[in-house]
Design a protein around this motif. Structure first.
Motif, PDB file in Angstrom:
ATOM      1  N   MET A 133      57.750  21.312  33.398  1.00 60.69           N
ATOM      2  CA  MET A 133      56.753  22.237  33.951  1.00 60.69           C
ATOM      3  C   MET A 133      55.375  21.557  33.959  1.00 60.69           C
ATOM      4  SD  MET A 133      57.666  26.038  33.563  1.00 60.69           S
ATOM      5  CE  MET A 133      57.125  26.626  31.953  1.00 60.69           C
ATOM      6  N   ALA A 134      54.633  21.879  34.991  1.00 65.75           N
ATOM      7  CA  ALA A 134      53.332  21.218  35.149  1.00 65.75           C
ATOM      8  C   ALA A 134      52.195  22.214  34.956  1.00 65.75           C
ATOM      9  CB  ALA A 134      53.260  20.626  36.546  1.00 65.75           C
ATOM     10  N   LEU A 135      51.162  21.762  34.249  1.00 66.27           N
ATOM     11  CA  LEU A 135      49.951  22.577  34.131  1.00 66.27           C
ATOM     12  C   LEU A 135      49.194  22.442  35.456  1.00 66.27           C
ATOM     13  CD1 LEU A 135      48.438  24.277  31.967  1.00 66.27           C
ATOM     14  CD2 LEU A 135      47.014  22.278  31.594  1.00 66.27           C
ATOM     15  N   GLU A 136      48.998  23.553  36.122  1.00 65.46           N
ATOM     16  CA  GLU A 136      48.362  23.532  37.449  1.00 65.46           C
ATOM     17  C   GLU A 136      47.123  24.420  37.490  1.00 65.46           C
ATOM     18  OE1 GLU A 136      52.225  23.156  40.432  1.00 65.46           O
ATOM     19  OE2 GLU A 136      51.426  25.128  39.991  1.00 65.46           O
ATOM     20  N   HIS A 137      46.317  24.159  38.510  1.00 56.45           N
ATOM     21  CA  HIS A 137      45.219  25.059  38.859  1.00 56.45           C
ATOM     22  C   HIS A 137      45.542  25.698  40.205  1.00 56.45           C
ATOM     23  CE1 HIS A 137      41.881  22.974  36.278  1.00 56.45           C
ATOM     24  NE2 HIS A 137      42.674  23.735  35.575  1.00 56.45           N
ATOM     25  N   THR A 138      45.251  26.982  40.331  1.00 61.73           N
ATOM     26  CA  THR A 138      45.341  27.624  41.631  1.00 61.73           C
ATOM     27  C   THR A 138      44.041  28.376  41.895  1.00 61.73           C
ATOM     28  OG1 THR A 138      46.748  28.939  43.091  1.00 61.73           O
ATOM     29  CG2 THR A 138      46.414  29.815  40.868  1.00 61.73           C
ATOM     30  N   PHE A 139      43.802  28.675  43.170  1.00 61.45           N
ATOM     31  CA  PHE A 139      42.585  29.380  43.560  1.00 61.45           C
ATOM     32  C   PHE A 139      42.926  30.830  43.875  1.00 61.45           C
ATOM     33  CE2 PHE A 139      39.691  30.867  46.892  1.00 61.45           C
ATOM     34  CZ  PHE A 139      38.509  30.797  46.178  1.00 61.45           C
ATOM     35  N   SER A 140      42.068  31.729  43.417  1.00 58.90           N
ATOM     36  CA  SER A 140      42.302  33.166  43.580  1.00 58.90           C
ATOM     37  C   SER A 140      41.031  33.848  44.077  1.00 58.90           C
ATOM     38  CB  SER A 140      42.697  33.721  42.201  1.00 58.90           C
ATOM     39  OG  SER A 140      42.618  35.126  42.164  1.00 58.90           O
ATOM     40  N   ILE A 141      41.213  34.874  44.900  1.00 52.16           N
ATOM     41  CA  ILE A 141      40.083  35.740  45.284  1.00 52.16           C
ATOM     42  C   ILE A 141      40.467  37.186  45.008  1.00 52.16           C
ATOM     43  CG2 ILE A 141      38.513  36.525  47.104  1.00 52.16           C
ATOM     44  CD1 ILE A 141      39.136  34.072  48.725  1.00 52.16           C
ATOM     45  N   ILE A 142      39.589  37.892  44.302  1.00 51.77           N
ATOM     46  CA  ILE A 142      39.695  39.346  44.211  1.00 51.77           C
ATOM     47  C   ILE A 142      38.858  39.880  45.367  1.00 51.77           C
ATOM     48  CG2 ILE A 142      39.295  41.395  42.786  1.00 51.77           C
ATOM     49  CD1 ILE A 142      39.674  39.616  40.315  1.00 51.77           C
ATOM     50  N   LYS A 143      39.534  40.541  46.310  1.00 49.02           N
ATOM     51  CA  LYS A 143      38.949  40.844  47.622  1.00 49.02           C
ATOM     52  C   LYS A 143      38.071  42.111  47.612  1.00 49.02           C
ATOM     53  CE  LYS A 143      42.677  38.613  50.221  1.00 49.02           C
ATOM     54  NZ  LYS A 143      43.591  38.757  51.378  1.00 49.02           N
ATOM     55  N   PRO A 144      37.314  42.324  48.707  1.00 49.71           N
ATOM     56  CA  PRO A 144      36.391  43.469  48.760  1.00 49.71           C
ATOM     57  C   PRO A 144      37.018  44.826  48.465  1.00 49.71           C
ATOM     58  CG  PRO A 144      35.844  41.942  50.503  1.00 49.71           C
ATOM     59  CD  PRO A 144      37.117  41.421  49.872  1.00 49.71           C
ATOM     60  N   ASP A 145      38.245  45.083  48.952  1.00 49.33           N
ATOM     61  CA  ASP A 145      38.824  46.409  48.688  1.00 49.33           C
ATOM     62  C   ASP A 145      38.972  46.648  47.189  1.00 49.33           C
ATOM     63  OD1 ASP A 145      41.249  44.475  49.105  1.00 49.33           O
ATOM     64  OD2 ASP A 145      42.077  46.177  48.012  1.00 49.33           O
ATOM     65  N   ALA A 146      39.197  45.562  46.420  1.00 47.37           N
ATOM     66  CA  ALA A 146      39.369  45.691  44.966  1.00 47.37           C
ATOM     67  C   ALA A 146      38.024  45.738  44.239  1.00 47.37           C
ATOM     68  CB  ALA A 146      40.221  44.539  44.445  1.00 47.37           C
ATOM     69  N   THR A 147      37.062  44.891  44.650  1.00 46.46           N
ATOM     70  CA  THR A 147      35.761  44.944  43.957  1.00 46.46           C
ATOM     71  C   THR A 147      35.064  46.276  44.231  1.00 46.46           C
ATOM     72  OG1 THR A 147      34.527  43.855  45.754  1.00 46.46           O
ATOM     73  CG2 THR A 147      35.450  42.424  44.044  1.00 46.46           C
ATOM     74  N   GLU A 148      35.267  46.821  45.438  1.00 47.84           N
ATOM     75  CA  GLU A 148      34.640  48.122  45.770  1.00 47.84           C
ATOM     76  C   GLU A 148      35.162  49.235  44.856  1.00 47.84           C
ATOM     77  OE1 GLU A 148      35.715  48.481  49.874  1.00 47.84           O
ATOM     78  OE2 GLU A 148      34.141  47.093  50.544  1.00 47.84           O
ATOM     79  N   ARG A 149      36.424  49.100  44.431  1.00 48.22           N
ATOM     80  CA  ARG A 149      37.022  50.136  43.569  1.00 48.22           C
ATOM     81  C   ARG A 149      36.918  49.765  42.084  1.00 48.22           C
ATOM     82  NH1 ARG A 149      42.741  50.410  45.568  1.00 48.22           N
ATOM     83  NH2 ARG A 149      42.262  48.387  46.511  1.00 48.22           N
ATOM     84  N   ASN A 150      36.123  48.725  41.776  1.00 49.41           N
ATOM     85  CA  ASN A 150      35.853  48.321  40.397  1.00 49.41           C
ATOM     86  C   ASN A 150      37.123  47.902  39.655  1.00 49.41           C
ATOM     87  OD1 ASN A 150      33.695  47.820  38.694  1.00 49.41           O
ATOM     88  ND2 ASN A 150      33.795  49.806  37.667  1.00 49.41           N
ATOM     89  N   LEU A 151      37.988  47.141  40.353  1.00 50.35           N
ATOM     90  CA  LEU A 151      39.288  46.770  39.793  1.00 50.35           C
ATOM     91  C   LEU A 151      39.329  45.347  39.226  1.00 50.35           C
ATOM     92  CD1 LEU A 151      41.571  48.342  42.563  1.00 50.35           C
ATOM     93  CD2 LEU A 151      41.264  49.155  40.205  1.00 50.35           C
ATOM     94  N   THR A 152      38.192  44.650  39.178  1.00 49.24           N
ATOM     95  CA  THR A 152      38.202  43.251  38.738  1.00 49.24           C
ATOM     96  C   THR A 152      38.841  43.099  37.345  1.00 49.24           C
ATOM     97  OG1 THR A 152      36.248  42.752  40.066  1.00 49.24           O
ATOM     98  CG2 THR A 152      36.736  41.237  38.268  1.00 49.24           C
ATOM     99  N   GLY A 153      38.428  43.926  36.412  1.00 48.39           N
ATOM    100  CA  GLY A 153      38.943  43.811  35.042  1.00 48.39           C
ATOM    101  C   GLY A 153      40.434  44.095  34.965  1.00 48.39           C
ATOM    102  N   LYS A 154      40.881  45.105  35.688  1.00 46.47           N
ATOM    103  CA  LYS A 154      42.318  45.457  35.662  1.00 46.47           C
ATOM    104  C   LYS A 154      43.153  44.319  36.251  1.00 46.47           C
ATOM    105  CE  LYS A 154      42.522  50.476  35.485  1.00 46.47           C
ATOM    106  NZ  LYS A 154      41.429  51.294  36.005  1.00 46.47           N
ATOM    107  N   ILE A 155      42.661  43.707  37.337  1.00 51.37           N
ATOM    108  CA  ILE A 155      43.406  42.595  37.954  1.00 51.37           C
ATOM    109  C   ILE A 155      43.374  41.375  37.034  1.00 51.37           C
ATOM    110  CG2 ILE A 155      43.411  40.991  39.915  1.00 51.37           C
ATOM    111  CD1 ILE A 155      42.533  43.426  41.661  1.00 51.37           C
ATOM    112  N   ASN A 156      42.223  41.084  36.443  1.00 47.01           N
ATOM    113  CA  ASN A 156      42.157  39.954  35.511  1.00 47.01           C
ATOM    114  C   ASN A 156      43.102  40.156  34.323  1.00 47.01           C
ATOM    115  OD1 ASN A 156      40.434  38.377  36.960  1.00 47.01           O
ATOM    116  ND2 ASN A 156      38.582  38.955  35.835  1.00 47.01           N
ATOM    117  N   ALA A 157      43.224  41.387  33.855  1.00 47.21           N
ATOM    118  CA  ALA A 157      44.136  41.660  32.725  1.00 47.21           C
ATOM    119  C   ALA A 157      45.575  41.329  33.111  1.00 47.21           C
ATOM    120  CB  ALA A 157      44.017  43.116  32.294  1.00 47.21           C
ATOM    121  N   ILE A 158      45.948  41.616  34.364  1.00 48.81           N
ATOM    122  CA  ILE A 158      47.317  41.297  34.827  1.00 48.81           C
ATOM    123  C   ILE A 158      47.508  39.782  34.872  1.00 48.81           C
ATOM    124  CG2 ILE A 158      48.898  41.448  36.795  1.00 48.81           C
ATOM    125  CD1 ILE A 158      47.655  44.269  37.345  1.00 48.81           C
ATOM    126  N   PHE A 159      46.513  39.060  35.370  1.00 44.78           N
ATOM    127  CA  PHE A 159      46.613  37.592  35.394  1.00 44.78           C
ATOM    128  C   PHE A 159      46.786  37.058  33.967  1.00 44.78           C
ATOM    129  CE2 PHE A 159      43.752  37.388  39.438  1.00 44.78           C
ATOM    130  CZ  PHE A 159      44.853  37.588  40.258  1.00 44.78           C
TER     131      PHE A 159
END
Ligand code: CMP
Length: 140
Positions: free
Chosen positions: A1-27
């Motif tokens: 298994m390889a340690l990797e980096h990936t790029f992620s965006i939390i999109k406007p529909d989610a930031t508008e609903r204040n979901l950043t923390g909930k999505i980060n918790a899932i990650f």
């Protein structure tokens, strides 16, 4: 298994609903480490450049309008097989097809307003990370 980096965006529909923390918790729960993160409000031109690969698609203009509608949170996620793992955690592009427990199943509103973006390959992850972050901003 390889340690990797990936790029992620939390999109406007989610930031508008204040979901950043909930999505980060899932990650984080899935073992992905947020090693860089910032909130930015893209111009339509910046969104267009990021999604240039889709410029011939019928939804391109709508996508660029949406991605510049409100702030987004751009991130670098680190982990074993981070690219595939993040795609699994996000779920299918269309929330109607996303598996239970995935970010898109839980939060996405439509195929266009689907809460998160994640890189689809190592090559694109490197390009997308470099579009938003300098090396000095990525701290594992
Ligand atoms: P993303 O993973 O960010 O990559 C391209 C984006 O285009 C995708 O998520 C969706 O937000 C958007 N997209 C894909 N298909 C459609 C569609 N049929 N209609 C509108 N937007 C779409």
């Amino acid at each position: 298994m390889a340690l990797e980096h990936t790029f992620s965006i939390i999109k406007p529909d989610a930031t508008e609903r204040n979901l950043t923390g909930k999505i980060n918790a899932i990650f984080e729960e899935a073992g992905l480490r947020i090693v860089a993160q910032k909130r930015v409000h893209l111009t339509k031109a910046q969104a267009g450049k990021f999604y240039e690969v889709h410029k011939e698609r019928p939804f391109y203009d709508e996508l660029c309008e949406f991605m510049s509608r409100s702030p987004v949170v751009v991130q670098v996620l680190e982990g074993e097989n981070a690219i595939a793992k993040n795609r699994e955690v996000m779920g299918a592009t269309n929330p109607a097809e996303a598996a239970d427990g995935t970010v898109r199943k839980l939060f996405a509103e439509s195929i266009g307003e689907n809460s998160v973006h994640g890189s689809d390959s190592a090559e694109n992850a490197a390009i997308e990370i470099a579009y938003f972050f300098a090396g000095i901003e990525i701290v594992g």
